[in-house]
Design a protein around this motif. Structure first.
Motif, PDB file in Angstrom:
ATOM      1  N   HIS A 221       0.840  -1.191   0.000  1.00 23.68           N
ATOM      2  CA  HIS A 221       0.000   0.000   0.000  1.00 23.68           C
ATOM      3  C   HIS A 221       0.872   1.237   0.000  1.00 23.68           C
ATOM      4  O   HIS A 221       2.103   1.137  -0.209  1.00 23.68           O
ATOM      5  CB  HIS A 221      -0.932  -0.018   1.215  1.00 23.68           C
ATOM      6  N   LEU A 222       0.279   2.394   0.212  1.00 20.99           N
ATOM      7  CA  LEU A 222       1.049   3.633   0.176  1.00 20.99           C
ATOM      8  C   LEU A 222       2.157   3.623   1.219  1.00 20.99           C
ATOM      9  O   LEU A 222       3.242   4.149   0.980  1.00 20.99           O
ATOM     10  CB  LEU A 222       0.116   4.833   0.403  1.00 20.99           C
ATOM     11  N   GLY A 223       1.907   3.023   2.369  1.00 24.92           N
ATOM     12  CA  GLY A 223       2.941   2.918   3.391  1.00 24.92           C
ATOM     13  C   GLY A 223       4.142   2.129   2.895  1.00 24.92           C
ATOM     14  O   GLY A 223       5.287   2.433   3.253  1.00 24.92           O
ATOM     15  N   SER A 224       3.898   1.104   2.068  1.00 27.44           N
ATOM     16  CA  SER A 224       5.006   0.317   1.498  1.00 27.44           C
ATOM     17  C   SER A 224       5.872   1.204   0.617  1.00 27.44           C
ATOM     18  O   SER A 224       7.112   1.172   0.695  1.00 27.44           O
ATOM     19  CB  SER A 224       4.454  -0.853   0.678  1.00 27.44           C
ATOM     20  N   LEU A 225       5.226   1.990  -0.229  1.00 26.36           N
ATOM     21  CA  LEU A 225       5.958   2.889  -1.114  1.00 26.36           C
ATOM     22  C   LEU A 225       6.735   3.926  -0.313  1.00 26.36           C
ATOM     23  O   LEU A 225       7.889   4.239  -0.622  1.00 26.36           O
ATOM     24  CB  LEU A 225       4.989   3.593  -2.069  1.00 26.36           C
ATOM     25  N   LYS A 226       6.101   4.443   0.720  1.00 28.10           N
ATOM     26  CA  LYS A 226       6.741   5.469   1.547  1.00 28.10           C
ATOM     27  C   LYS A 226       7.985   4.915   2.231  1.00 28.10           C
ATOM     28  O   LYS A 226       9.044   5.556   2.242  1.00 28.10           O
ATOM     29  CB  LYS A 226       5.736   5.986   2.580  1.00 28.10           C
TER      30      LYS A 226
END
Length: 506
Positions: free
Chosen positions: A464-469
């Motif tokens: 999710h976005l947290g992974s990308l961050k």
């Protein structure tokens, strides 16, 4: 007394264990199941990051995009990148990833960072550019003020400006030259490159083809500046470049040494940073081919130590490059690689290791040997799952893997990105960064294509976005920058990240 576990048949013991995990012999508790799911999700890359309200809105939109992407019959990560590229380019997920500030690119090679079309249009059209054709159906180039000496196993030199002057349309010639400098093809890549031996031979021929162009000093400067431009345009703010630091040459045939080449990297980086204040900079990892002998390696390590002393701001460390399966293993060079420690000199290592699917060979031990030599990061580390001790040590020491998805696929280590070992590593938040290795060779650019393959292919619906961050932050956290520099870089990146989220969260 004999244990009850030993009295029961294996199947019954397994059944009893499952029941115990579920809280006895009763039906599984839905709340316990949800708790297990949440706990497992928290273990993945980015799983413990707390997202702001705006980040949560963007994450929800990203989830919807990915759902549609994964429902496609022609799912890009399941096919060869050369076939998937046009599909990826039309993807809303990819469009968002291109806008995303990705931090740093920590595994990129010097002469494979710039689109080959730029190289043909901007280098081969310069005056005094000669070309010859080899008996391996490749080409070689040199800039010279007079007719160069003939090369063995190559046709007579042709001055390109004269050749083009005789043509009505030079498109076919330019396309043919480009085809010699990249692996990318519109043909069936699995038919064209049926084995690792075939694709690696073509890979090495492509590097040989562009060598005479990029080592010409005026082109060298422009090429590197253009490489920084292409990564910067793809929202990369920092670069660590593997560079052979070759002798560069002038039109009259005179040459410059390794120190001149490194100094030129330093000067061009400073110029680029002055022109683009939001770019944080670049550092060089000095490399040498792993097929050399022990004495040549020792000389290279000695030179690396001198360069580290003379250029501490730009020189990040040392590495060995080339096909791991055909090159000499790290242990062969143990005496040379021990020189810095013996002399009390700090020379960080960034070893390629585990870029292989040959289990149990001398090369397969490179992962453990890299850790024995205190490598700062591991290049590729594709074989890490087969080495539980190396995996444990790299986690405990915070030695990140530089994962290059498209490179691993094109060079035939994996066909479906969902089966890449990094998928398992991401599920447990093993230290890793995403990079692109040789993007120009693969018809890619910057980092966005590789981030797409990692996010959609490795991550599936759980990333999710947290992974990308976290992956973006990892690229600064595991860089060769000092702690103070990392703090400054993270602050700059965070501002760009907040702007990205604000502009795309609806």
């Amino acid at each position: 007394m004999v244990s009850v576990w030993l009295q029961r048949p294996p199947a019954a013991a397994a059944c009893l264990l499952l029941c115990c995990l579920a809280g006895g012999l009763a039906a599984p508790d839905p709340q316990q199941r949800e708790a297990l799911i949440r706990r497992e999700a928290s273990m993945q890359t980015g799983g413990r990051l707390q997202l702001s309200d705006a980040e949560q809105r963007l994450d929800a939109a990203l989830f919807q995009m990915k759902q549609k992407e994964m429902g496609r019959a022609d799912f890009p990560p399941a096919m060869h990148f050369f076939k998937a590229r046009p599909l990826i380019r039309t993807s809303p997920v990819f469009d968002l990833l291109r806008k995303m500030p990705k931090g740093g690119a920590l595994h990129v090679h010097d002469f494979a960072m710039v689109d080959v079309e730029w190289l043909v249009k901007n280098a081969t059209y310069r005056p005094h550019c000669y070309m010859c054709s080899t008996d391996k159906r490749s080409v070689r180039f040199v800039f010279s003020s007079r007719l160069p000496e003939a090369l063995p196993r190559c046709s007579p030199w042709t001055l390109l400006e004269n050749l083009r002057a005789k043509m009505v349309n030079t498109t076919d010639l330019d396309n043919s030259i480009m085809g010699n400098m990249t692996l990318f093809t519109n043909q069936d890549p699995d038919m064209l490159y049926p084995s690792q031996d075939v694709v690696w031979d073509r890979f090495e021929q492509a590097f040989a083809a562009l060598w005479g162009l990029v080592t010409y000093a005026p082109v060298f400067r422009d090429y590197y500046y253009q490489g920084l431009t292409q990564f910067y345009t793809d929202n990369v703010m920092y670069l660590e470049l593997r560079a052979l630091l070759p002798q560069t040459y002038e039109l009259d045939g005179s040459t410059h040494d390794t120190a001149w080449t490194l100094k030129t990297y330093q000067e061009v980086t400073r110029q680029f940073t002055a022109d683009h204040p939001s770019f944080f900079g670049a550092r060089i990892i000095f490399t040498i081919q792993r097929r050399v002998n022990a004495s040549v390696m020792a000389s290279a390590v000695e030179e690396a130590m001198k360069l580290q002393r003379d250029f501490p701001d730009v020189m990040a460390g040392f590495d060995l490059v080339g096909r791991e399966d055909k090159g000499r293993p790290l242990w062969y060079f143990r005496d040379a690689l021990s020189l810095p420690a013996e002399k009390g000199v700090t020379l960080p290592f960034f070893f390629h290791a585990g870029e292989t699917n040959l289990q149990g060979t001398d090369v397969d031990q490179n992962l453990l040997d890299a850790l024995l030599f205190n490598t700062s990061r591991i290049g590729h580390g594709f074989a890490l799952l087969r080495h539980p001790l190396a995996k444990e040590l790299s986690r405990k020491r915070g030695v990140a893997l530089e994962v290059c998805p498209i490179s691993n696929q094109v060079l035939k280590l994996v066909s479906d990105m969902r089966n890449h070992p990094a998928a398992a590593l991401m599920s447990e938040n093993h230290p890793l960064v995403i990079s692109s290795d040789d993007p120009a060779m693969f018809g890619a650019s910057g980092l966005s294509y590789d981030f797409y393959e990692a996010f959609v292919g490795f991550g599936g619906m759980t990333s999710h976005l947290g992974s990308l961050k976290e992956l973006a932050m990892n690229s600064i956290r595991y860089s060769s920058l000092t702690t103070k520099q990392q703090e400054i870089a993270v602050a700059l990146w965070q501002r760009r990240w907040d702007e990205f989220v604000s502009e795309n969260a609806f």
